[in-house]
Design a protein around this motif. Structure first.
Motif, PDB file in Angstrom:
ATOM      1  N   VAL A 183       0.813  -1.217   0.000  1.00  0.00           N
ATOM      2  CA  VAL A 183       0.000   0.000   0.000  1.00  0.00           C
ATOM      3  C   VAL A 183       0.848   1.268   0.000  1.00  0.00           C
ATOM      4  CG1 VAL A 183      -1.636   1.354   1.403  1.00  0.00           C
ATOM      5  CG2 VAL A 183      -2.002  -1.092   1.079  1.00  0.00           C
ATOM      6  N   HIS A 184       2.064   1.209   0.527  1.00  0.00           N
ATOM      7  CA  HIS A 184       2.804   2.437   0.835  1.00  0.00           C
ATOM      8  C   HIS A 184       3.050   3.338  -0.372  1.00  0.00           C
ATOM      9  CE1 HIS A 184       6.359   0.360  -0.710  1.00  0.00           C
ATOM     10  NE2 HIS A 184       7.034   1.490  -0.608  1.00  0.00           N
ATOM     11  N   ASP A 185       3.150   2.784  -1.576  1.00  0.00           N
ATOM     12  CA  ASP A 185       3.341   3.597  -2.777  1.00  0.00           C
ATOM     13  C   ASP A 185       2.116   3.585  -3.690  1.00  0.00           C
ATOM     14  OD1 ASP A 185       5.866   4.571  -2.220  1.00  0.00           O
ATOM     15  OD2 ASP A 185       6.927   3.001  -3.333  1.00  0.00           O
TER      16      ASP A 185
ATOM     17  N   GLU B  98      -0.300  12.999  -2.404  1.00  0.00           N
ATOM     18  CA  GLU B  98      -0.442  11.559  -2.196  1.00  0.00           C
ATOM     19  C   GLU B  98      -1.629  11.235  -1.283  1.00  0.00           C
ATOM     20  OE1 GLU B  98       3.425  10.284  -0.891  1.00  0.00           O
ATOM     21  OE2 GLU B  98       4.197  10.181  -2.953  1.00  0.00           O
ATOM     22  N   LYS B  99      -1.865  12.076  -0.271  1.00  0.00           N
ATOM     23  CA  LYS B  99      -3.005  11.854   0.602  1.00  0.00           C
ATOM     24  C   LYS B  99      -4.317  12.017  -0.170  1.00  0.00           C
ATOM     25  CE  LYS B  99      -5.125  13.168   4.980  1.00  0.00           C
ATOM     26  NZ  LYS B  99      -5.044  14.037   6.201  1.00  0.00           N
TER      27      LYS B  99
ATOM     28  N   MET C  77      -4.738   8.899  -2.213  1.00  0.00           N
ATOM     29  CA  MET C  77      -5.130   7.749  -1.401  1.00  0.00           C
ATOM     30  C   MET C  77      -6.577   7.859  -0.938  1.00  0.00           C
ATOM     31  SD  MET C  77      -3.011   5.324  -1.294  1.00  0.00           S
ATOM     32  CE  MET C  77      -3.973   4.398  -0.085  1.00  0.00           C
TER      33      MET C  77
ATOM     34  N   TRP D 242      -1.533   3.366   4.770  1.00  0.00           N
ATOM     35  CA  TRP D 242      -0.726   4.397   4.131  1.00  0.00           C
ATOM     36  C   TRP D 242      -0.318   5.470   5.135  1.00  0.00           C
ATOM     37  CZ3 TRP D 242      -1.400   9.685   3.360  1.00  0.00           C
ATOM     38  CH2 TRP D 242      -0.500  10.280   2.479  1.00  0.00           C
ATOM     39  N   THR D 243      -1.265   5.904   5.962  1.00  0.00           N
ATOM     40  CA  THR D 243      -0.983   6.932   6.965  1.00  0.00           C
ATOM     41  C   THR D 243       0.029   6.440   7.989  1.00  0.00           C
ATOM     42  OG1 THR D 243      -3.218   7.853   6.714  1.00  0.00           O
ATOM     43  CG2 THR D 243      -2.021   8.425   8.726  1.00  0.00           C
TER      44      THR D 243
ATOM     45  N   TYR E 184       2.375   4.263   7.567  1.00  0.00           N
ATOM     46  CA  TYR E 184       3.701   4.268   6.952  1.00  0.00           C
ATOM     47  C   TYR E 184       4.256   5.689   6.878  1.00  0.00           C
ATOM     48  CZ  TYR E 184       7.464   3.698   3.585  1.00  0.00           C
ATOM     49  OH  TYR E 184       8.694   3.720   2.971  1.00  0.00           O
ATOM     50  N   GLU E 185       3.433   6.620   6.480  1.00  0.00           N
ATOM     51  CA  GLU E 185       3.868   8.009   6.347  1.00  0.00           C
ATOM     52  C   GLU E 185       4.329   8.586   7.685  1.00  0.00           C
ATOM     53  OE1 GLU E 185       3.709  10.471   3.501  1.00  0.00           O
ATOM     54  OE2 GLU E 185       4.167   8.477   2.710  1.00  0.00           O
TER      55      GLU E 185
END
Length: 223
Positions: A69-71, A95-96, A99, A118-119, A121-122
């Motif tokens: 998911v991270h990218d 990116e947010k 997503m 995703w959040t 990871y960020e």
């Protein structure tokens, strides 16, 4: 399922498929032959997550999912590199937004999970997020080594190694990196089982390239 929901779902399928066609910017800028896609990168990270020792305390399944998911936002915004002159805050905003849209295309529970992964990871606040970040950078340097071998340019991608020096937190990944350095430091010796690697390059070979790699701590992207 309604026609509208199917339409959204198929848009999701299309966006995820786009990741198979978006080439990683760092390799494109360095003109490597047959640069990997974003999906290629995330796939190997997810497989590496399967190697997590259960005794480590890390949630293996969460790391596997986070790797995938991270990218994911890059299916919309592309692989933004420092050379694109997009500052850290704007990159994160783009990116947010991407997503949020991607998450709206699937069921509410799945969408929430995608956005949360995703959040996480960020923000880099959990052990799982930090481990996946280590995998992100390790896959980059391992891929750099493979390209040096397949393109027969030993040491030519040194900047990618320099960008990650001292940043790995996981003892497991630190061990992998040390072994990779050892292998890379041996010139013209068949040391790797991968069919793509024929010999290791010189570790101390420097490059005059000005292209910055794409696995850079987000706090350093504007420096």
């Amino acid at each position: 399922m309604s026609g509208q929901n199917l339409s959204k779902l198929f848009e999701f399928f299309s966006l995820i498929g786009q990741l198979k066609r978006i080439q990683r910017t760092g390799w494109v800028l360095r003109k490597v032959n047959h640069p990997e896609s974003v999906a290629d990168h995330m796939y190997r990270m997810s497989v590496l997550s399967m190697l997590i020792d259960e005794k480590s305390g890390l949630n293996k399944e969460r790391c596997m999912k986070m790797s995938l998911v991270h990218d994911m936002a890059e299916s919309i915004v592309g692989d933004i590199a420092p050379t694109d002159c997009v500052d850290r805050q704007e990159k994160h905003r783009k990116e947010k937004t991407a997503m949020t849209h991607i998450s709206s295309l699937v069921s509410e529970d799945v969408g929430l999970e995608l956005l949360q992964l995703w959040t996480e990871y960020e923000e880099q606040k959990t052990a799982e997020a930090q481990f996946v970040k280590d995998l992100d950078c390790f896959d980059m340097v391992f891929q750099a080594f493979e390209y040096e071998q397949t393109d027969k340019r030993p040491g030519s991608l040194q900047e990618f190694f320099d960008s990650t020096e001292g940043k790995f937190k996981s003892q497991t990944v630190q061990g992998w990196v040390s072994e990779l350095y050892r292998i890379r430091d041996q010139s013209n010796v068949p040391t790797h089982s991968s069919p793509h690697v024929t010999h290791a390059g010189a570790m101390n070979t420097k490059t005059s390239a000005t292209v910055r790699p794409f696995c850079v701590d987000r706090k350093e992207q504007d420096s």
